[in-house]
Design an enzyme around this catalytic site. Structure first.
Site, PDB file in Angstrom:
ATOM      1  N   ASP A 112      41.794 -45.467  21.742  1.00  0.00           N
ATOM      2  CA  ASP A 112      40.242 -46.007  22.398  1.00  0.00           C
ATOM      3  C   ASP A 112      39.233 -45.439  21.617  1.00  0.00           C
ATOM      4  O   ASP A 112      39.524 -44.624  20.535  1.00  0.00           O
ATOM      5  CB  ASP A 112      40.501 -45.557  23.853  1.00  0.00           C
ATOM      6  CG  ASP A 112      39.290 -46.546  24.608  1.00  0.00           C
ATOM      7  OD1 ASP A 112      38.139 -46.597  24.041  1.00  0.00           O
ATOM      8  OD2 ASP A 112      39.800 -47.312  25.216  1.00  0.00           O
ATOM      9  N   SER A 175      20.519 -45.116  23.890  1.00  0.00           N
ATOM     10  CA  SER A 175      21.693 -45.930  23.771  1.00  0.00           C
ATOM     11  C   SER A 175      22.251 -45.958  22.334  1.00  0.00           C
ATOM     12  O   SER A 175      23.666 -45.691  22.312  1.00  0.00           O
ATOM     13  CB  SER A 175      21.323 -47.362  24.214  1.00  0.00           C
ATOM     14  OG  SER A 175      22.546 -48.208  23.728  1.00  0.00           O
ATOM     15  N   SER A 176      21.462 -46.026  21.276  1.00  0.00           N
ATOM     16  CA  SER A 176      21.979 -46.152  19.928  1.00  0.00           C
ATOM     17  C   SER A 176      22.537 -44.799  19.445  1.00  0.00           C
ATOM     18  O   SER A 176      23.599 -44.639  18.977  1.00  0.00           O
ATOM     19  CB  SER A 176      21.162 -46.574  19.166  1.00  0.00           C
ATOM     20  OG  SER A 176      20.415 -47.742  19.149  1.00  0.00           O
ATOM     21  N   TYR A 263      18.492 -50.475   7.277  1.00  0.00           N
ATOM     22  CA  TYR A 263      20.022 -50.303   6.693  1.00  0.00           C
ATOM     23  C   TYR A 263      20.841 -50.359   7.751  1.00  0.00           C
ATOM     24  O   TYR A 263      22.042 -50.388   7.586  1.00  0.00           O
ATOM     25  CB  TYR A 263      19.861 -49.224   5.618  1.00  0.00           C
ATOM     26  CG  TYR A 263      19.227 -49.524   4.603  1.00  0.00           C
ATOM     27  CD1 TYR A 263      18.427 -50.834   4.271  1.00  0.00           C
ATOM     28  CD2 TYR A 263      18.943 -48.579   3.483  1.00  0.00           C
ATOM     29  CE1 TYR A 263      17.887 -51.120   3.086  1.00  0.00           C
ATOM     30  CE2 TYR A 263      18.492 -49.006   2.182  1.00  0.00           C
ATOM     31  CZ  TYR A 263      17.721 -50.062   2.220  1.00  0.00           C
ATOM     32  OH  TYR A 263      17.021 -50.185   0.928  1.00  0.00           O
ATOM     33  N   SER A 274      33.140 -56.992   3.412  1.00  0.00           N
ATOM     34  CA  SER A 274      34.043 -56.389   2.336  1.00  0.00           C
ATOM     35  C   SER A 274      35.420 -56.427   2.985  1.00  0.00           C
ATOM     36  O   SER A 274      36.461 -56.307   2.620  1.00  0.00           O
ATOM     37  CB  SER A 274      33.664 -54.761   1.997  1.00  0.00           C
ATOM     38  OG  SER A 274      32.413 -54.697   1.499  1.00  0.00           O
ATOM     39  N   HIS A 308       6.964 -47.623   0.785  1.00  0.00           N
ATOM     40  CA  HIS A 308       6.773 -48.832   0.078  1.00  0.00           C
ATOM     41  C   HIS A 308       6.406 -49.891   1.216  1.00  0.00           C
ATOM     42  O   HIS A 308       5.861 -51.019   0.742  1.00  0.00           O
ATOM     43  CB  HIS A 308       8.027 -49.312  -0.648  1.00  0.00           C
ATOM     44  CG  HIS A 308       9.133 -49.546   0.091  1.00  0.00           C
ATOM     45  ND1 HIS A 308      10.515 -49.021  -0.268  1.00  0.00           N
ATOM     46  CD2 HIS A 308       9.296 -50.009   1.351  1.00  0.00           C
ATOM     47  CE1 HIS A 308      11.628 -49.381   0.800  1.00  0.00           C
ATOM     48  NE2 HIS A 308      10.656 -50.224   1.610  1.00  0.00           N
ATOM     49  N   HIS A 309       6.337 -49.609   2.259  1.00  0.00           N
ATOM     50  CA  HIS A 309       5.813 -50.436   3.420  1.00  0.00           C
ATOM     51  C   HIS A 309       4.493 -50.308   3.715  1.00  0.00           C
ATOM     52  O   HIS A 309       3.757 -50.983   4.457  1.00  0.00           O
ATOM     53  CB  HIS A 309       6.591 -50.219   4.748  1.00  0.00           C
ATOM     54  CG  HIS A 309       8.152 -50.480   4.851  1.00  0.00           C
ATOM     55  ND1 HIS A 309       8.538 -51.788   5.228  1.00  0.00           N
ATOM     56  CD2 HIS A 309       9.181 -49.664   4.505  1.00  0.00           C
ATOM     57  CE1 HIS A 309       9.826 -51.874   4.809  1.00  0.00           C
ATOM     58  NE2 HIS A 309      10.238 -50.466   4.547  1.00  0.00           N
ATOM     59  N   THR A 334      23.105 -51.330  -4.653  1.00  0.00           N
ATOM     60  CA  THR A 334      23.201 -52.694  -4.123  1.00  0.00           C
ATOM     61  C   THR A 334      23.826 -53.675  -5.126  1.00  0.00           C
ATOM     62  O   THR A 334      24.860 -54.345  -4.713  1.00  0.00           O
ATOM     63  CB  THR A 334      21.817 -53.321  -3.539  1.00  0.00           C
ATOM     64  OG1 THR A 334      21.138 -52.271  -2.866  1.00  0.00           O
ATOM     65  CG2 THR A 334      21.831 -54.431  -2.766  1.00  0.00           C
ATOM     66  N   ARG A 456       0.746 -63.075   7.659  1.00  0.00           N
ATOM     67  CA  ARG A 456       1.782 -63.360   8.653  1.00  0.00           C
ATOM     68  C   ARG A 456       1.128 -62.908   9.877  1.00  0.00           C
ATOM     69  O   ARG A 456      -0.107 -62.281  10.116  1.00  0.00           O
ATOM     70  CB  ARG A 456       2.958 -62.302   8.510  1.00  0.00           C
ATOM     71  CG  ARG A 456       2.417 -60.753   8.176  1.00  0.00           C
ATOM     72  CD  ARG A 456       3.620 -59.961   7.767  1.00  0.00           C
ATOM     73  NE  ARG A 456       4.553 -59.708   8.644  1.00  0.00           N
ATOM     74  CZ  ARG A 456       5.211 -58.421   8.807  1.00  0.00           C
ATOM     75  NH1 ARG A 456       5.145 -57.709   7.939  1.00  0.00           N
ATOM     76  NH2 ARG A 456       6.226 -58.149   9.738  1.00  0.00           N
TER      77      ARG A 456
END
Lengths: 540, 288
Positions: A112, A175-176, A263, A274, A308-309, A334, A456
């Site tokens: 488990d 939670s995460s 990511y 994969s 870069h954002h 990548t 946007r």
């Protein structure tokens, strides 16, 4: 290359069966079983996929024609904000946690998850967080409408919803983090003795690294929204220049979280791809260790590229240059991955069942999303793309025909193992082709809109953007409707599917690719109460 | 790290986690309502906190009982240790946000407001007359005049208190390993006492700041970073001291053996983490 099937006879008749599933609905509340909790996560994610999808349909309906048709601008902006938050935190992330719960113990030969009670708590904290978020839709002043990034000072104008949205982020973070800790402890501590790190399936590897990302970034997001809370209610000045603070600081903190966060959604995607592609190419993965190192490199790079954002926010020129070059580096690992998948298929004895179709579409369309990412990494050019539909097109290509397609593929791939029933292949293929064609009708025109200058997060637009918006909306409606086929397939397969009895390995020679295929279909409630002694390993 | 899982303990019915979620959700809904000025807010918060206290007591009693009756083997212990280590890592990242905020504002955004970098025009037209210094409450003189907190009064004393408590904690651990229960209990008592003394000193420090120095959470970026960093740290000291109190209580009841004392170790790790964060605070918030 040779694989030996692990013995599994002991799984069926074990004294552990004194602890079978609880009778009745209480089973699903107090369960500590990784398969039950995995199912809960997956069904919850599926439900949220349709909730978030409905919001997307509202957005596309409003944008079908110029002018205001159905909703007021404030509500429209709430929809874009909530669509993103629901899809990211309610659908995609929980879906991958659900897959992790179901598959990781079975893939590594563990009985488990390492911390079963905490596993239960992670799920219920997620539900609590999403409930809190959804409740903001019904509050005075409406749901948050400043975008999922919750930038100040705009987000501080939110009405009564603000503290609820912030606490929702805290709950989702808890939670995460608990889920990630559990997954890491399971992988590091619960592997069957023969399962060395470099024999682990790539899905397990990608989740080990994703778990690390989650633990590192969720507290950062929690800290950022906590400062929003104190700025609004406790007179602090973190994001207020009058007091010596800086709203841009929030953007730095947010994207320090936000870039690794994207990511978190894509690395497990890579892991599933994969896993699936070698099975249907009937070849081992082309370069296993290079995939592991590429995943780790991407995870490392994700921490050093966040600005870069923010190319247009007024960064010093040295910052722009550094973040531009650092971002371009991501294309290398990548690329290693994309070439790996391609080389795995090269000269393989391929068949094209639904999971494989979705996986191949993922490789092609994710690459396209990756290329637009590379375009945007070029700082001077990004000044044109920033805050336009080009960005929307880019990240939807990396999320919908990538993460979501792979989640669909995972569903088709493992549903027979989970339920013991075969899904309807014809409907599956129909679902694939409708999705793959409509997703391009939906998002490809948004590149043109963005390049032509359509911003946007706006409910209305200049007349010149009318044609492509209408085409995009039509694609959106077809895509949305097609997903009902998936819902039908999930329900149908659980209820018995085609009636065909599936074998233990389900897919031809799948037992060479992973421990889970050596178990009976459907999988018993408890598996690997004693660890398997021999493990299949098709790479070396 | 791979351990045999043949006898790995898998609990089968978990009721505490759902109660934990209910408690936390009630608390947060209450707090949000309170912030929005709703009258039911504080009631809900108290109810939620009460649920959380019951849950913590129940869940930890269960864990302690299971541990003492030998249900956890080595493998389970390793999982718990990993869980605690990664939890502390997440806490480090949480504090990193606020240390990062302090660094960014001191070294970048405040100097920019004063015209540094390419911001001469912004400074001239928006904030002329503002000189970038630290500590500051910004060009808006937000919160009015204040005195910054010095390092060599209570803060230095607090540093000594916490460092000493780290030593007594380790001394208690040595007692546990040497089967010297008296040393264990004395060491833990001293640690808990020093911890709460630290919190008391910090309360006095805060009281002075608010009543005599004009330094509040609203004193611009200096007040914001000062109280946020020291406040979250103080909260963690409280939590750590409560955890250590539970460990002390269990030690007095005869729990723990030299081989099996995860709860003690976890509490000690947490305590040292809180200690190290304080050293960071003392250097970057008070001294520099």
């Amino acid at each position: 290359m040779s694989a030996v099937t692990a013995e599994h006879g002991h799984d069926d008749h074990h004294d552990d069966h004194a602890h079978g599933p609880e009778k009745g609905w209480l089973r699903w509340i107090i369960t500590t079983n990784h398969k039950d909790i995995g199912t809960l996560y997956l069904l919850f994610a599926l439900a949220m996929f349709f909730v978030g999808g409905t919001m997307a349909m509202i957005i596309r309906a409003e944008l079908f024609e110029p002018g205001m048709q159905f909703v007021d601008p404030k509500f429209f902006n709430s929809m874009t904000t909530m669509h993103a938050l629901v899809m990211v935190f309610g659908a995609v992330m929980p879906a991958f946690v659900g897959l992790a719960n179901w598959m990781i113990p079975m893939m590594i030969g563990a009985p488990d998850m390492a911390l079963p009670r905490m596993n239960n708590m992670s799920f219920w904290m997620l539900v609590a967080g999403v409930l809190l978020l959804a409740s903001t839709l019904f509050m005075e002043g409406g749901a948050p409408a400043g975008g999922w990034t919750l930038y100040p000072p705009l987000v501080l104008q939110t009405g009564k919803a603000l503290p609820f949205a912030i606490f929702s982020v805290h709950l989702l973070g808890i939670s995460s983090i608990m889920g990630a800790i559990n997954i890491i402890a399971t992988i590091l501590n619960m592997r069957a003795p023969a399962m060395t790190l470099m024999k682990m399936p790539l899905f397990v590897w990608t989740w080990l690294i994703t778990g690390f990302l989650l633990i590192a970034i969720m507290p950062v997001f929690a800290g950022a929204v906590t400062m929003l809370l104190t700025d609004k209610f406790f007179h602090t000045s973190f994001f207020d220049a009058a007091g010596g603070g800086d709203p841009v600081l929030y953007q730095h903190i947010f994207w320090f979280f936000g870039h690794p966060e994207v990511y978190v959604m894509i690395l497990p995607t890579f892991g599933v791809a994969s896993t699936i592609i070698p099975v249907f190419a009937r070849k081992p993965l082309f370069g296993y260790s290079s995939m592991v190192y590429a995943t780790a490199s991407i995870a490392f790079l994700s921490f050093i590229v966040w600005a870069h954002h923010m190319f247009t926010v007024g960064l010093p020129i040295s910052g722009e240059l550094y973040f531009m070059y650092a971002t371009m580096l991501i294309a290398i690992p990548t690329g290693v991955k994309v070439f790996n998948w391609t080389a795995t298929m090269w000269k393989g004895a391929m068949t094209f069942e639904t999971p494989m179709l979705f996986s191949i579409a993922f490789v092609v369309l994710f690459t396209l999303g990756g290329f637009t990412g590379l375009m945007m990494s070029i700082a001077p050019v990004d000044f044109q793309y920033h805050d336009t539909y080009f960005i929307v097109a880019h990240f939807h290509y990396t999320l919908v025909p990538a993460s979501v397609f792979i989640l669909m593929a995972a569903g088709y791939f493992w549903l027979p193992k989970w339920t013991g029933h075969m899904y309807n292949e014809k409907i599956g293929q129909l679902h694939f082709w409708l999705s793959a064609i409509s997703v391009n009708i939906l998002f490809f025109p948004q590149h043109f809109l963005g390049l032509a200058g359509m911003p946007r997060r706006i409910p209305d637009y200049a007349i010149q953007f009318a044609d492509w918006n209408m085409i995009s909306s039509i694609g959106g409606f077809i895509f949305g409707a097609s997903q009902l086929l998936f819902l039908w397939i999930v329900i149908d397969t659980i209820k018995g599917g085609t009636g065909e009895k599936v074998s233990d390995e389900v897919w031809e020679d799948a037992h060479k690719h992973g421990l889970e295929w050596t178990l009976p279909s459907p999988v018993p409630y408890h598996t690997f109460s004693t660890p398997p002694t021999v493990i299949p390993c098709d790479h070396n | 790290m791979s351990t045999s899982n043949t006898t790995y303990y898998i609990p089968h019915r978990a009721t505490w986690p759902v109660l934990a979620t209910a408690g936390l959700l009630t608390t947060l809904v209450g707090f949000a309502n309170y912030l929005n000025g709703s009258s039911i807010g504080s009631t809900l918060m108290i109810a939620g906190l009460a649920i959380l206290v019951v849950m913590l007591a129940g869940w930890f009693t269960l864990q302690a009982t299971e541990s003492e009756t030998g249900m956890y083997n080595h493998g389970v212990g390793v999982s718990y240790r990993m869980g605690m280590m990664w939890f502390i890592f997440s806490e480090i990242m949480f504090f990193a946000v606020f240390f990062g905020t302090l660094w960014y504002t001191r070294n970048l955004s405040v100097p920019w407001l004063g015209g540094a970098g390419s911001n001469a025009a912004t400074h001239e037209f928006l904030w002329s007359g503002f000189t970038a210094t630290w500590p500051t409450n910004g060009p808006g003189n937000v919160g009015g005049h204040f005195e910054p907190m010095g390092a060599f009064g209570l803060p230095l004393l607090n540093t000594l208190l916490l460092l000493t408590s780290g030593v007594t904690c380790t001394w208690a651990h040595h007692g546990l390993i040497a089967k010297n229960r008296k040393q264990l209990i004395q060491g833990l008592s001293a640690t808990v006492g020093l911890g709460f003394l630290f919190v008391l000193c910090q309360a006095i420090e805060y009281h002075e700041a608010y009543t005599e120095m004009g330094l509040t959470l609203g004193s611009g970026i200096y007040g914001s970073t000062f109280f946020m960093l020291t406040g979250f740290h103080g909260f963690h000291v409280c939590v750590g001291a409560i955890i250590l109190s539970v460990v002390l209580f269990r030690s007095a009841k005869g729990h723990f053996t030299p081989e099996n004392h995860f709860a003690f170790e976890a509490a000690a790790w947490y305590w040292h983490f809180v200690d190290v964060v304080w050293l960071g605070l003392f250097i970057f918030v008070y001294l520099m």
